[in-house]
Design a protein around this motif. Sequence first.
Motif, short mmCIF file in Angstrom:
data_model
loop_
_atom_site.label_atom_id
_atom_site.label_comp_id
_atom_site.label_asym_id
_atom_site.label_seq_id
_atom_site.Cartn_x
_atom_site.Cartn_y
_atom_site.Cartn_z
N ASP A 159 0.83 -1.21 0.00
CA ASP A 159 0.00 0.00 0.00
C ASP A 159 0.86 1.26 0.00
O ASP A 159 0.61 2.21 -0.75
CB ASP A 159 -0.92 0.02 1.22
CG ASP A 159 -2.02 -1.02 1.13
OD1 ASP A 159 -1.85 -2.00 0.37
OD2 ASP A 159 -3.05 -0.87 1.80
N ARG A 160 1.90 1.28 0.82
CA ARG A 160 2.77 2.46 0.89
C ARG A 160 3.62 2.57 -0.37
O ARG A 160 3.92 3.69 -0.81
CB ARG A 160 3.64 2.39 2.13
CG ARG A 160 2.88 2.69 3.43
CD ARG A 160 3.77 2.53 4.64
NE ARG A 160 4.90 3.42 4.61
CZ ARG A 160 5.96 3.30 5.43
NH1 ARG A 160 6.00 2.31 6.32
NH2 ARG A 160 6.96 4.17 5.37
N ARG A 161 4.01 1.44 -0.96
CA ARG A 161 4.78 1.50 -2.20
C ARG A 161 3.95 2.16 -3.31
O ARG A 161 4.47 2.96 -4.10
CB ARG A 161 5.22 0.11 -2.64
CG ARG A 161 6.21 -0.56 -1.70
CD ARG A 161 7.04 -1.61 -2.42
NE ARG A 161 6.24 -2.60 -3.11
CZ ARG A 161 5.80 -3.73 -2.56
NH1 ARG A 161 6.07 -4.00 -1.28
NH2 ARG A 161 5.10 -4.60 -3.26
N VAL A 162 2.67 1.84 -3.35
CA VAL A 162 1.79 2.45 -4.35
C VAL A 162 1.74 3.96 -4.15
O VAL A 162 1.89 4.73 -5.10
CB VAL A 162 0.37 1.85 -4.27
CG1 VAL A 162 -0.60 2.64 -5.15
CG2 VAL A 162 0.38 0.39 -4.69
N GLU A 187 -2.47 -0.17 -14.16
CA GLU A 187 -1.61 -1.33 -14.45
C GLU A 187 -0.14 -0.91 -14.47
O GLU A 187 0.72 -1.61 -13.92
CB GLU A 187 -1.99 -1.93 -15.80
CG GLU A 187 -1.19 -3.18 -16.18
CD GLU A 187 -1.44 -4.35 -15.23
OE1 GLU A 187 -0.47 -5.09 -14.96
OE2 GLU A 187 -2.58 -4.52 -14.77
N GLU A 188 0.15 0.23 -15.07
CA GLU A 188 1.53 0.72 -15.12
C GLU A 188 2.02 1.12 -13.73
O GLU A 188 3.18 0.86 -13.38
CB GLU A 188 1.62 1.89 -16.09
CG GLU A 188 1.43 1.46 -17.54
CD GLU A 188 1.29 2.64 -18.49
OE1 GLU A 188 1.70 2.50 -19.66
OE2 GLU A 188 0.74 3.68 -18.08
N ASN A 201 -5.76 -0.24 -7.36
CA ASN A 201 -7.11 0.30 -7.42
C ASN A 201 -7.68 0.52 -6.02
O ASN A 201 -8.29 1.56 -5.74
CB ASN A 201 -8.01 -0.64 -8.22
CG ASN A 201 -9.41 -0.09 -8.40
OD1 ASN A 201 -10.34 -0.45 -7.67
ND2 ASN A 201 -9.57 0.80 -9.36
N ARG A 202 -7.45 -0.45 -5.13
CA ARG A 202 -7.96 -0.31 -3.76
C ARG A 202 -7.31 0.87 -3.04
O ARG A 202 -8.00 1.68 -2.41
CB ARG A 202 -7.70 -1.60 -2.98
CG ARG A 202 -8.07 -1.51 -1.50
CD ARG A 202 -7.85 -2.82 -0.78
NE ARG A 202 -6.49 -3.30 -0.89
CZ ARG A 202 -5.47 -2.81 -0.17
NH1 ARG A 202 -5.66 -1.81 0.68
NH2 ARG A 202 -4.26 -3.32 -0.31
N VAL A 203 -5.99 0.98 -3.15
CA VAL A 203 -5.27 2.06 -2.48
C VAL A 203 -5.70 3.42 -3.02
O VAL A 203 -5.93 4.37 -2.26
CB VAL A 203 -3.75 1.88 -2.65
CG1 VAL A 203 -3.00 3.10 -2.13
CG2 VAL A 203 -3.28 0.62 -1.92
#
Length: 233
Positions: A159-162, A187-188, A201-203
């Motif tokens: 989550d934090r990486r996103v 996706e990218e 998408n969730r994050v």
Amino acid sequence: MSFAAATQEVSNSSHIVEWQLLADVPEEALHALLTIARRRTFARGEVVFHRGDPADSLNLIRKGRFSVRIATPLGDTAMLSVRGPGDAFGELALLGREPVRSATVSALEPAETSSIHRGDFERLRHEHPIVNDVVIGILTDRLRRLSDQLVEAYYVPADRRVLRRVCELAELYGSGEGEVVVPLTQEEIAELAGTSRATVNRVLREAERRGTVELRRGRTAVLDLGELLRRAG
């Protein structure tokens, strides 16, 4: 191009390019390098080089943004990074250790680079050994980034990486205060963060509910970068 012309070119383009990864390189070395650089322009979607092509040149990015894609063990391709003005790609070509490219690089938008061929660089470094500082500066920057990515992959939740990738992209595409549109698909972003599209998408949906981003077709608008940075840690 003469030394004086290269110096003038750097001066004229300083409002466009800040060579952050070469901040510690002596100006003499950078100017000497630009005397042999060749300006190249690319259209949106144009490939600079494919994986497996001869590794024969370094590209210093002047304008636009480029994607770096690698092949996965499953035979697919994944976006490894996005690089913009002041950054570079293809630096290993100057060392003469890699005969072919290990990744595919293409322009995400109209873009421009200063390209230095390995043969030209070899001749210049024999005449002016100080230009070796350029390669040292670029490789030091790459090693620092790789170390950060390795630590992150092992110890930072997906989550934090996103959120961190979205913040980095917002800073790359932003030009000041206010809304910043990141023109990459979920996706990218998932490829850049090393996770699934479902996680991205969730994050991002959660971030949208907090009012820090707005999801649009094929892109993400960052509305509050400061808050997003705080949550990304």
